[in-house]
Design a protein around this motif. Structure first.
Motif, PDB file in Angstrom:
ATOM      1  N   GLY A 154       2.135 -78.851 -43.881  1.00 15.68           N
ATOM      2  CA  GLY A 154       3.004 -77.815 -43.324  1.00 15.68           C
ATOM      3  C   GLY A 154       4.127 -78.390 -42.480  1.00 15.68           C
ATOM      4  O   GLY A 154       3.955 -79.428 -41.815  1.00 15.68           O
ATOM      5  N   TYR A 155       5.264 -77.700 -42.467  1.00 16.10           N
ATOM      6  CA  TYR A 155       6.480 -78.221 -41.826  1.00 16.10           C
ATOM      7  C   TYR A 155       7.291 -77.089 -41.189  1.00 16.10           C
ATOM      8  O   TYR A 155       7.165 -75.932 -41.585  1.00 16.10           O
ATOM      9  N   VAL A 156       8.143 -77.483 -40.253  1.00 16.25           N
ATOM     10  CA  VAL A 156       9.174 -76.583 -39.734  1.00 16.25           C
ATOM     11  C   VAL A 156      10.527 -77.196 -40.043  1.00 16.25           C
ATOM     12  O   VAL A 156      10.759 -78.398 -39.797  1.00 16.25           O
ATOM     13  N   TYR A 157      11.427 -76.356 -40.574  1.00 19.62           N
ATOM     14  CA  TYR A 157      12.812 -76.782 -40.834  1.00 19.62           C
ATOM     15  C   TYR A 157      13.699 -76.167 -39.759  1.00 19.62           C
ATOM     16  O   TYR A 157      13.625 -74.963 -39.493  1.00 19.62           O
ATOM     17  N   ASP A 158      14.539 -76.989 -39.144  1.00 22.79           N
ATOM     18  CA  ASP A 158      15.417 -76.541 -38.058  1.00 22.79           C
ATOM     19  C   ASP A 158      16.814 -76.248 -38.627  1.00 22.79           C
ATOM     20  O   ASP A 158      17.508 -77.177 -39.069  1.00 22.79           O
ATOM     21  N   VAL A 159      17.200 -74.978 -38.595  1.00 22.81           N
ATOM     22  CA  VAL A 159      18.495 -74.609 -39.204  1.00 22.81           C
ATOM     23  C   VAL A 159      19.688 -75.129 -38.400  1.00 22.81           C
ATOM     24  O   VAL A 159      20.812 -75.121 -38.908  1.00 22.81           O
ATOM     25  N   LYS A 160      19.461 -75.558 -37.169  1.00 23.98           N
ATOM     26  CA  LYS A 160      20.557 -76.112 -36.367  1.00 23.98           C
ATOM     27  C   LYS A 160      20.810 -77.583 -36.656  1.00 23.98           C
ATOM     28  O   LYS A 160      21.941 -78.062 -36.554  1.00 23.98           O
ATOM     29  N   SER A 161      19.749 -78.301 -36.990  1.00 21.74           N
ATOM     30  CA  SER A 161      19.885 -79.761 -37.181  1.00 21.74           C
ATOM     31  C   SER A 161      19.735 -80.196 -38.633  1.00 21.74           C
ATOM     32  O   SER A 161      20.064 -81.344 -38.975  1.00 21.74           O
ATOM     33  N   GLY A 162      19.193 -79.320 -39.470  1.00 20.68           N
ATOM     34  CA  GLY A 162      18.928 -79.708 -40.857  1.00 20.68           C
ATOM     35  C   GLY A 162      17.688 -80.564 -41.015  1.00 20.68           C
ATOM     36  O   GLY A 162      17.403 -81.062 -42.105  1.00 20.68           O
ATOM     37  N   ARG A 163      16.923 -80.720 -39.926  1.00 18.52           N
ATOM     38  CA  ARG A 163      15.787 -81.646 -39.958  1.00 18.52           C
ATOM     39  C   ARG A 163      14.462 -80.908 -40.147  1.00 18.52           C
ATOM     40  O   ARG A 163      14.218 -79.885 -39.525  1.00 18.52           O
ATOM     41  N   MET A 164      13.604 -81.446 -41.004  1.00 16.03           N
ATOM     42  CA  MET A 164      12.266 -80.909 -41.248  1.00 16.03           C
ATOM     43  C   MET A 164      11.238 -81.761 -40.509  1.00 16.03           C
ATOM     44  O   MET A 164      11.289 -82.994 -40.590  1.00 16.03           O
ATOM     45  N   THR A 165      10.324 -81.103 -39.781  1.00 20.86           N
ATOM     46  CA  THR A 165       9.313 -81.810 -38.993  1.00 20.86           C
ATOM     47  C   THR A 165       7.924 -81.412 -39.467  1.00 20.86           C
ATOM     48  O   THR A 165       7.654 -80.232 -39.676  1.00 20.86           O
ATOM     49  N   GLU A 166       7.058 -82.379 -39.623  1.00 19.45           N
ATOM     50  CA  GLU A 166       5.689 -82.070 -40.077  1.00 19.45           C
ATOM     51  C   GLU A 166       4.880 -81.432 -38.959  1.00 19.45           C
ATOM     52  O   GLU A 166       4.918 -81.886 -37.813  1.00 19.45           O
TER      53      GLU A 166
END
Lengths: 170, 170
Positions: A154-166
C-alpha cells in the motif's frame, strides 16, 4: 465543462485519431507484461501511466473513487487473477474527495441535487489517509476472493510533490 | 510476474522517483479541467492517458473489469458529479476478458483455485461488444444516482488498431 469551453470530448476524439494513425502496439497480449495490478483513484491528477511510468501493456489498472477496495473490486479482481496477476499495489492520495466529503455531506447533496435518499449508503470516505490504505490492504489480504499467493502493498501518492510513499510493504 | 524477471514494482518505484524529481504540476486542482469522466477497462492495453491523449488534471478516469457500469460505479460517480462532472464516456474494448470468459468458466475457476462457490455472482461478462456499451450507457442514463443534465456517450476501443469508434452518441 466550463460553459465557455469548446467540447472537450471532440478534442479527445481528435487525439485518438492521431494516436491510431501512429499506432504500433497491436500485438500486445491480454495478459499484461508484469502481472501487477494497480488500484488507485479516478482523480484526474493521479494517473499511474505518468507517476509510475507505465506504457500500454505493462500493468492492470483499476480506478474508482479513492482507490478503495470495494465489493466490486474484490469480485472483478478475480478475472485479473485468471490473467496471472499475483501482485497488487493499493494507492490512495492526498487531497482526495473521499477525505474532503463526509457521508453526511454526500447524503445531503444527493437529497438536494437528485431528490435521492442515500442515507443508507456508505460512500467510503475516510479521515486518516495512511489508515485507509492499511484498511484496504488488510481487506484484500483477508478476502476469500483473493488467492493466498497474491502479494499486496500500500502507498500514498502526494499530488503536491508527485511522490509515492510506501505505507504497507508486501 | 514471470519467474525470471526482476521485481516490476521496484522498477515502478524508481520510475516514480524520476517523475517526482521533475514534477511541476503541484498546483492542479481536485476539480478536473474538462469535467469529463471516462469509464473504461483495467486491461493494460487500454489506457486513456495514451489513446485519448490526457495529461494529468484533464479528466476523471474510472477503470474496472470491462469498463462496466456497476453498482459501485453508480454509487461513487456521485462524488465526481459533486466535483462538476456532467459528461461521461463509456469505453469498452475488443479482446476483453469479459468477452472471453463466461460466468460458468469463472465460477469453475473460483471453485478450483480458491475453493470458493461464486455461483451466485455475476462477473458481468458479455457476448456482444457493441450491445454491452449500449446497455451500460442506458443504465447510466436511467440511474437515479445520475443527474439529468449529465450527458453520456459510448465507444469501442480496438486494441489492434488503437482506434476508438462511437457506438452511442450523447
Amino acid at each position: 465543462m466550463p460553459p465557455d469551453s469548446t467540447d472537450p470530448v471532440a478534442s479527445f476524439v481528435r487525439a485518438n485519431e492521431a494516436y491510431a494513425g501512429k499506432f504500433a502496439k497491436g500485438d500486445l497480449a491480454m495478459r499484461s507484461k508484469t502481472g501487477v495490478t494497480i488500484l488507485t483513484c479516478g482523480d484526474s491528477r493521479v494517473d499511474p501511466a505518468y507517476f509510475l511510468g507505465l506504457p500500454e501493456g505493462e500493468a492492470y489498472i483499476f480506478r474508482n473513487a479513492g482507490g478503495r477496495v470495494t465489493d466490486d473490486f474484490l469480485r472483478l479482481f478475480f478475472i485479473t487473477q485468471m490473467l496471472g496477476s499475483r501482485r497488487v499495489m493499493v494507492i490512495h492520495h492526498t487531497d482526495c474527495g473521499l477525505n474532503r466529503f463526509s457521508n453526511q455531506v454526500i447524503h445531503d447533496r444527493t437529497r438536494n441535487e437528485l431528490g435521492l435518499d442515500s442515507s443508507g449508503t456508505d460512500f467510503l470516505p475516510y479521515t486518516d489517509l495512511d489508515q485507509s490504505v492499511r484498511d484496504d490492504v488488510a481487506r484484500l489480504r483477508s478476502s476469500p476472493s483473493v488467492r493466498k499467493d497474491v502479494l499486496v502493498s500500500g502507498y500514498v501518492y502526494d499530488v503536491k510533490s508527485g511522490r509515492m510513499t510506501e505505507v504497507t510493504s508486501p
